[in-house]
Motif scaffolding. Structure first.
Motif, PDB file in Angstrom:
ATOM      1  N   ASP A   1       0.811  -1.230   0.000  1.00  0.00           N
ATOM      2  CA  ASP A   1       0.000   0.000   0.000  1.00  0.00           C
ATOM      3  C   ASP A   1       0.839   1.273   0.000  1.00  0.00           C
ATOM      4  OD1 ASP A   1       1.082  -0.165   2.474  1.00  0.00           O
ATOM      5  OD2 ASP A   1      -0.806  -0.116   3.583  1.00  0.00           O
ATOM      6  N   GLY A   2       2.171   1.134  -0.057  1.00  0.00           N
ATOM      7  CA  GLY A   2       3.017   2.317  -0.024  1.00  0.00           C
ATOM      8  C   GLY A   2       3.013   3.067  -1.340  1.00  0.00           C
ATOM      9  N   LYS A   3       3.256   4.386  -1.274  1.00  0.00           N
ATOM     10  CA  LYS A   3       3.322   5.202  -2.471  1.00  0.00           C
ATOM     11  C   LYS A   3       4.743   5.205  -3.006  1.00  0.00           C
ATOM     12  CE  LYS A   3       2.255   9.807  -4.249  1.00  0.00           C
ATOM     13  NZ  LYS A   3       1.455   9.262  -5.359  1.00  0.00           N
ATOM     14  N   LEU A   4       4.880   5.012  -4.300  1.00  0.00           N
ATOM     15  CA  LEU A   4       6.188   4.941  -4.930  1.00  0.00           C
ATOM     16  C   LEU A   4       6.620   6.306  -5.441  1.00  0.00           C
ATOM     17  CD1 LEU A   4       5.720   1.634  -6.953  1.00  0.00           C
ATOM     18  CD2 LEU A   4       6.920   1.917  -4.789  1.00  0.00           C
ATOM     19  N   VAL A   5       7.893   6.634  -5.232  1.00  0.00           N
ATOM     20  CA  VAL A   5       8.442   7.913  -5.691  1.00  0.00           C
ATOM     21  C   VAL A   5       9.777   7.638  -6.385  1.00  0.00           C
ATOM     22  CG1 VAL A   5       7.305   9.266  -3.891  1.00  0.00           C
ATOM     23  CG2 VAL A   5       9.595   8.294  -3.470  1.00  0.00           C
ATOM     24  N   LEU A   6      10.245   8.605  -7.185  1.00  0.00           N
ATOM     25  CA  LEU A   6      11.538   8.468  -7.855  1.00  0.00           C
ATOM     26  C   LEU A   6      12.682   8.385  -6.851  1.00  0.00           C
ATOM     27  CD1 LEU A   6      11.507  10.824 -10.979  1.00  0.00           C
ATOM     28  CD2 LEU A   6      11.852   8.349 -10.950  1.00  0.00           C
ATOM     29  N   ASN A   7      13.681   7.577  -7.210  1.00  0.00           N
ATOM     30  CA  ASN A   7      14.831   7.426  -6.323  1.00  0.00           C
ATOM     31  C   ASN A   7      16.112   7.311  -7.150  1.00  0.00           C
ATOM     32  OD1 ASN A   7      16.245   7.055  -3.878  1.00  0.00           O
ATOM     33  ND2 ASN A   7      16.144   4.818  -4.105  1.00  0.00           N
ATOM     34  N   GLY A   8      16.315   8.278  -8.054  1.00  0.00           N
ATOM     35  CA  GLY A   8      17.526   8.276  -8.863  1.00  0.00           C
ATOM     36  C   GLY A   8      17.471   7.253  -9.992  1.00  0.00           C
ATOM     37  N   GLY A   9      18.628   6.759 -10.383  1.00  0.00           N
ATOM     38  CA  GLY A   9      18.728   5.791 -11.473  1.00  0.00           C
ATOM     39  C   GLY A   9      20.179   5.567 -11.854  1.00  0.00           C
ATOM     40  N   TYR A  10      20.383   4.839 -12.932  1.00  0.00           N
ATOM     41  CA  TYR A  10      21.746   4.574 -13.395  1.00  0.00           C
ATOM     42  C   TYR A  10      21.744   4.512 -14.916  1.00  0.00           C
ATOM     43  CZ  TYR A  10      20.106  -0.262 -13.829  1.00  0.00           C
ATOM     44  OH  TYR A  10      19.399  -1.397 -14.161  1.00  0.00           O
ATOM     45  N   ASN A  11      22.892   4.884 -15.492  1.00  0.00           N
ATOM     46  CA  ASN A  11      23.044   4.869 -16.942  1.00  0.00           C
ATOM     47  C   ASN A  11      23.685   3.561 -17.377  1.00  0.00           C
ATOM     48  OD1 ASN A  11      22.049   7.535 -17.217  1.00  0.00           O
ATOM     49  ND2 ASN A  11      24.074   8.356 -16.697  1.00  0.00           N
ATOM     50  N   ARG A  12      23.299   3.108 -18.526  1.00  0.00           N
ATOM     51  CA  ARG A  12      23.841   1.856 -19.032  1.00  0.00           C
ATOM     52  C   ARG A  12      23.936   1.901 -20.548  1.00  0.00           C
ATOM     53  NH1 ARG A  12      23.513  -2.904 -16.621  1.00  0.00           N
ATOM     54  NH2 ARG A  12      24.278  -1.657 -14.906  1.00  0.00           N
ATOM     55  N   LYS A  13      25.063   1.440 -21.076  1.00  0.00           N
ATOM     56  CA  LYS A  13      25.208   1.296 -22.514  1.00  0.00           C
ATOM     57  C   LYS A  13      24.901  -0.150 -22.876  1.00  0.00           C
ATOM     58  CE  LYS A  13      28.510   5.001 -23.533  1.00  0.00           C
ATOM     59  NZ  LYS A  13      27.546   5.753 -24.364  1.00  0.00           N
ATOM     60  N   ILE A  14      23.967  -0.335 -23.780  1.00  0.00           N
ATOM     61  CA  ILE A  14      23.513  -1.665 -24.163  1.00  0.00           C
ATOM     62  C   ILE A  14      23.866  -1.921 -25.618  1.00  0.00           C
ATOM     63  CG2 ILE A  14      21.562  -3.237 -24.258  1.00  0.00           C
ATOM     64  CD1 ILE A  14      22.169  -2.218 -21.462  1.00  0.00           C
ATOM     65  N   ARG A  15      24.558  -3.012 -25.875  1.00  0.00           N
ATOM     66  CA  ARG A  15      24.889  -3.389 -27.244  1.00  0.00           C
ATOM     67  C   ARG A  15      23.771  -4.253 -27.822  1.00  0.00           C
ATOM     68  NH1 ARG A  15      31.206  -4.706 -25.980  1.00  0.00           N
ATOM     69  NH2 ARG A  15      32.134  -2.904 -27.001  1.00  0.00           N
ATOM     70  N   THR A  16      23.306  -3.888 -29.008  1.00  0.00           N
ATOM     71  CA  THR A  16      22.304  -4.655 -29.728  1.00  0.00           C
ATOM     72  C   THR A  16      22.772  -4.827 -31.171  1.00  0.00           C
ATOM     73  OG1 THR A  16      20.966  -2.864 -30.659  1.00  0.00           O
ATOM     74  CG2 THR A  16      20.598  -3.404 -28.344  1.00  0.00           C
ATOM     75  N   SER A  17      22.072  -5.658 -31.925  1.00  0.00           N
ATOM     76  CA  SER A  17      22.433  -5.835 -33.332  1.00  0.00           C
ATOM     77  C   SER A  17      22.104  -4.594 -34.145  1.00  0.00           C
ATOM     78  CB  SER A  17      21.693  -7.042 -33.916  1.00  0.00           C
ATOM     79  OG  SER A  17      20.288  -6.820 -33.882  1.00  0.00           O
TER      80      SER A  17
END
Length: 472
Positions: free
Chosen positions: A91-107
């Motif tokens: 029942d808790g309310k969700l809020v933003l808490n930062g994040g992280y950057n990532r480089k993803i290789r795809t075809s």
């Protein structure tokens, strides 16, 4: 430009109980394509190349990055609207808490993505919504579809040529050492030999070995040893049973015992006369069939070692091949008359006696090596007939299928590259074995790895063009 983003209520669980619980997202993206050409003639080939380059090198990767970013924004908007509760406390309310950057290789190229975190104000539990939605591991740096592409490319050609080919085809450009590292870390080469794969009916087992150019030790060249085993069901379906490097047949026997591998009664192994091979599989099969093709071929080498001339060897080879060729009825075993079965058994016994006389003939001529070779071979050269008489099952007389597999392995491990480590050779051999013997199962396994189950649809339409010159 985000033209339209909405949640389609048709896919809501309440509106349609047959759909998945999650509401599906639908988005539409508009983009501008600008081109410029000379009014004083230009090459159509150049236009094709420039359009391909624009999409393959830049547009498609940026489009994919844009779609993922759009999905994350829609996902977060639902969370902050209170439609998603904390998974921990409920029942808790969700809020933003930062994040992280990532480089993803795809075809399609390399993407720069930012994964945003959310946390519960009540219990403090946090997670990354997008990461869960797209089933992405926290430390993952490449997509499974790219790994599949690299694995399949490297299994066909060398590392350097493989990565160069991917770059030429408009795919991602990666260093060959990176491709090598991916191959060594992948687990797609693992071969599962279970009762579900083998089945409950007798199977044919074919085993063979070959050498490859291994990496040097203390500055000296080393010859590696590769072994492969395949199985064939009574319906003719081929499946891999294992690939090993630097492992004797006795060790493979011990490994199978540890893994409690069993084969159904009536199974048969078809192989050449390599020392220790047939004995190592004696615990798993009822019959051991000596490959008739190898018996004929190796008779030449045995007689040649005894000093026989080619003119004398060839007629004996041909006569031996004719004697061993006992053809079995192709129809239902139950419908074959008993008299015909007795005739086949009688011919087998007569041919075995003839081979004993052949052994005596060779000994009388002083060809002791050839005599010993034929005497050993005759004991198991008609196992396929005995199996048919006992079980009513047709089996191969020669290990032709595994020979084809070994030629494919030798092409990659011998002709294309050298300096293999045992680990690298085993990895590539396992991949080739799985792809070559059963391409459908290979594709099925990768579809499961990539979770391709029909949860995504992409379509392109509503093309339109505008130009200030069209009005004139």
């Amino acid at each position: 430009i985000f033209d339209k983003v909405h949640l389609n209520p048709y896919f809501d669980k309440e509106a349609n109980p047959n759909q998945n619980k999650e509401i599906q997202m639908q988005g539409k993206i508009s983009m501008d394509l600008v081109f410029c050409n000379s009014e004083d003639k230009f090459s159509f080939d150049e236009l094709v190349m420039k359009v391909a380059d624009a999409f393959e090198r830049k547009a498609i990767a940026e489009l994919l990055e844009l779609i993922v970013g759009l999905i994350q924004e829609v996902l977060l908007s639902r969370i902050f609207a209170g439609k998603t509760l904390c998974h921990e406390c409920g029942d808790g309310k969700l809020v933003l808490n930062g994040g992280y950057n990532r480089k993803i290789r795809t075809s399609l190229g390399e993407l720069s993505m930012r994964f945003k975190r959310v946390k519960c104000r009540g219990c403090g539990a946090g997670h990354v919504p997008l990461q869960k939605l797209i089933r992405f591991r926290h430390h993952q740096t490449k997509t499974n579809e790219l790994e599949k592409l690299v694995v399949e490319t490297i299994s066909e050609t060398s590392y350097r040529r493989g990565v160069a080919q991917l770059s030429r085809d408009g795919k991602i450009s990666i260093p060959y050492r990176t491709a090598n590292d991916w191959i060594l870390k992948t687990d797609c080469d693992e071969i599962q030999v279970s009762s579900e794969v083998i089945g409950s009916c007798p199977v044919e087992v074919m085993a063979d070995g070959t050498k490859f150019k291994g990496e040097g030790v203390n500055g000296k060249a080393r010859q590696g040893d590769l072994k492969a085993v395949i199985g064939i069901t009574h319906r003719g379906r081929v499946f891999p049973m294992g690939a090993w490097t630097g492992t004797p047949w006795s060790e493979i026997n011990r490994e199978w015992k540890e893994n409690k591998i069993t084969l159904p009664n009536g199974s048969i192994i078809i192989c050449d006369g390599e020392p220790g091979l047939a004995d190592s599989f004696a615990d798993y099969v009822d019959e051991q069939q000596r490959c008739q093709w190898h018996v004929k071929r190796d008779l030449y080498h045995a007689m040649h070692a005894d000093g026989a001339k080619k003119e004398e060897i060839k007629p004996l080879q041909d006569a031996l091949a004719v004697a061993m060729a006992i053809e079995l009825p192709a129809g239902d075993f139950q419908k074959v008359p008993e008299a015909d079965k007795d005739a086949i058994e009688e011919r087998m016994e007569n041919t075995e006696q003839a081979m004993l006389k052949f052994v005596s003939y060779l000994e009388g001529k002083g060809y002791s090596t050839a005599a010993t070779y034929i005497d050993n071979a005759r004991r198991s050269v008609f196992a396929y007939v005995r199996r048919w008489l006992k079980w009513g099952l047709i089996s191969h007389k020669a290990s032709t299928m595994v020979e084809r597999v070994m030629r494919e392995l030798a092409r990659r491990l011998k002709n294309i590259a050298y300096g293999w480590s045992d680990k690298g050779a085993k990895k590539v051999a396992g991949i080739i074995l799985k792809r070559f013997t059963n391409a459908k199962e290979w594709e099925k396994e990768w579809m499961q790895r990539m979770n391709v189950i029909g949860n995504v649809m992409v379509s392109v339409g509503n093309y339109k063009c505008s130009s200030q010159n069209f009005a004139h």
